[in-house]
Design an enzyme around this catalytic site. Structure first.
Site, short mmCIF file in Angstrom:
data_model
loop_
_atom_site.label_atom_id
_atom_site.label_comp_id
_atom_site.label_asym_id
_atom_site.label_seq_id
_atom_site.Cartn_x
_atom_site.Cartn_y
_atom_site.Cartn_z
N GLN A 34 -5.00 -2.03 9.73
CA GLN A 34 -4.26 -3.41 9.17
C GLN A 34 -5.31 -4.47 10.26
O GLN A 34 -5.03 -4.91 11.33
CB GLN A 34 -3.20 -3.88 9.04
CG GLN A 34 -2.88 -4.85 8.69
CD GLN A 34 -3.19 -5.05 6.71
OE1 GLN A 34 -3.82 -4.39 6.16
NE2 GLN A 34 -4.28 -6.25 6.20
N LYS A 71 0.60 -1.34 -0.38
CA LYS A 71 -0.34 -0.25 -0.02
C LYS A 71 0.81 0.98 -0.40
O LYS A 71 0.83 2.39 -0.93
CB LYS A 71 -0.87 0.28 1.44
CG LYS A 71 -2.53 -1.35 0.86
CD LYS A 71 -2.77 -1.48 2.26
CE LYS A 71 -3.76 -2.42 2.89
NZ LYS A 71 -3.97 -2.33 3.89
N ASP A 86 -10.78 3.08 4.61
CA ASP A 86 -11.65 1.49 3.99
C ASP A 86 -13.03 1.34 4.35
O ASP A 86 -13.44 -0.17 4.04
CB ASP A 86 -10.75 0.56 5.31
CG ASP A 86 -9.78 -0.47 5.28
OD1 ASP A 86 -9.67 -0.45 3.91
OD2 ASP A 86 -9.13 -0.74 6.07
#
Ligand code: NDP
Length: 285
Positions: A94, A50, A117
């Site tokens: 994460q 990322k 997200d």
């Protein structure tokens, strides 16, 4: 018939070039903050990817790598600090987190305008009520983008989604419904799954079962999107029996090189959107 392969790598590359152009024209650099707790190898690789992808299009990406034993309060404090830092536009944590941490509370602590997200309940609510300001999870957005690029338009198509998770199946069902598909969601308790998929114009496999979707599960001419990432004998593969299904489908995504590269790109796109909306709000204030 042999299906046309939907090249996710190429699509991602083209979209990243467009994003890079947009980022280059901005007065400041969009900034994504990634929080990683512990030393899960796959998570470390995902986050480095990322970061590399963000930097390649001119964005800043900071990885906050915390110890495996980090207590809940410390993690919440970091998120609070990032929420109030106006130089940070997007925040992701994460997953999976170590077991002692309460993931739900942590996700909900992220400011919804920085929840790139799209996992927080506020953004999920916006998506489910078809509100265009929703921040939508990257993988469902990647699937929709690939379908639109391939088919032009998905209106009226019957889409069968295999999987009902909060990060793929459910938000994808809402997204496709918002784009006027007729949506069926299947899961591990679904009866006669192969008959249901055989009636679909679009089959999206997101269940994490290697090669589940067989040739006779797919209507001739259907479009098949494989979200699954599985490792069989050390080799990456999806949830679709690719070699056989490609003989009946019109279009199909490979694994690797399909949805995966597009997912990271959509996360960057969300970060850019968050940046633009935050700046707009500041100007209006
Ligand atoms: P989850 O394990 O959270 O959910 C899997 C879903 O599939 C569940 O709803 C489950 O049903 C359903 N399912 C499991 N087995 C079957 C079966 N035999 N028949 C029908 N349905 C079944 O997984 P995720 O949604 O997080 O991920 C799904 C896959 O997508 C994984 O392989 C993951 O690695 C991959 N993935 C890929 C991404 C990408 O960028 N390409 C991003 C995110 C995920 P039930 O609810 O009844 O348990």
């Amino acid at each position: 018939m042999t299906a046309q392969i939907i090249d996710g790598k190429l699509m991602a590359q083209q979209l990243r070039e467009q994003l890079a152009q947009k980022v280059a024209e901005l007065p400041t650099v969009p900034h994504l903050a990634v929080i990683l707790v512990g030393n899960d190898e796959a998570s470390i690789i995902y986050d480095r990817n990322k970061q590399k992808a963000a930097e390649a299009i001119g964005m800043k990406c900071t990885i906050h790598h915390l110890d495996e034993q980090t207590p809940q309060d410390q993690l919440l404090d970091l998120i609070k600090q990032l929420n109030s830092d106006s130089s940070v536009n997007g925040i992701i944590v994460q997953m999976p987190l170590p077991k002692h941490l309460n993931s739900e509370q942590i996700i909900e602590s992220i400011d919804h305008t920085k929840d790139v997200d799209g996992f927080g309940i506020y953004n999920i609510g916006l998506l489910h009520s078809n509100n265009s300001s929703a921040m939508v999870a990257a993988t469902p957005q990647a699937v929709l983008y690939m379908l639109q690029q391939t088919l032009g338009d998905v209106v009226g198509k019957h889409a069968v989604i295999i999987g009902r998770s909060n990060i793929v199946g459910r938000p994808l069902a809402s997204l496709l419904l918002n784009h006027h598909c007729t949506v069926t969601i299947a899961h591990s308790k679904t009866v006669n799954l192969s008959q249901i998929t055989a009636s679909a114009d679009i089959v999206v496999a997101a269940c994490g079962v290697a090669g589940l979707v067989k040739k006779d599960w797919v209507k001739p001419g259907a479009t098949v999107i494989d979200v699954g990432i599985n490792r069989v004998n050390g080799k990456l593969c999806g949830d679709v029996d690719f070699e056989n299904v490609k003989e009946v489908a019109s279009y199909i995504t490979p694994v690797p090189g399909g949805v995966g590269p597009m997912t990271v790109t959509m996360l960057l796109n969300n970060t850019l959107q968050a940046y633009l909306e935050q700046n707009q709000r500041e100007q209006n204030a």
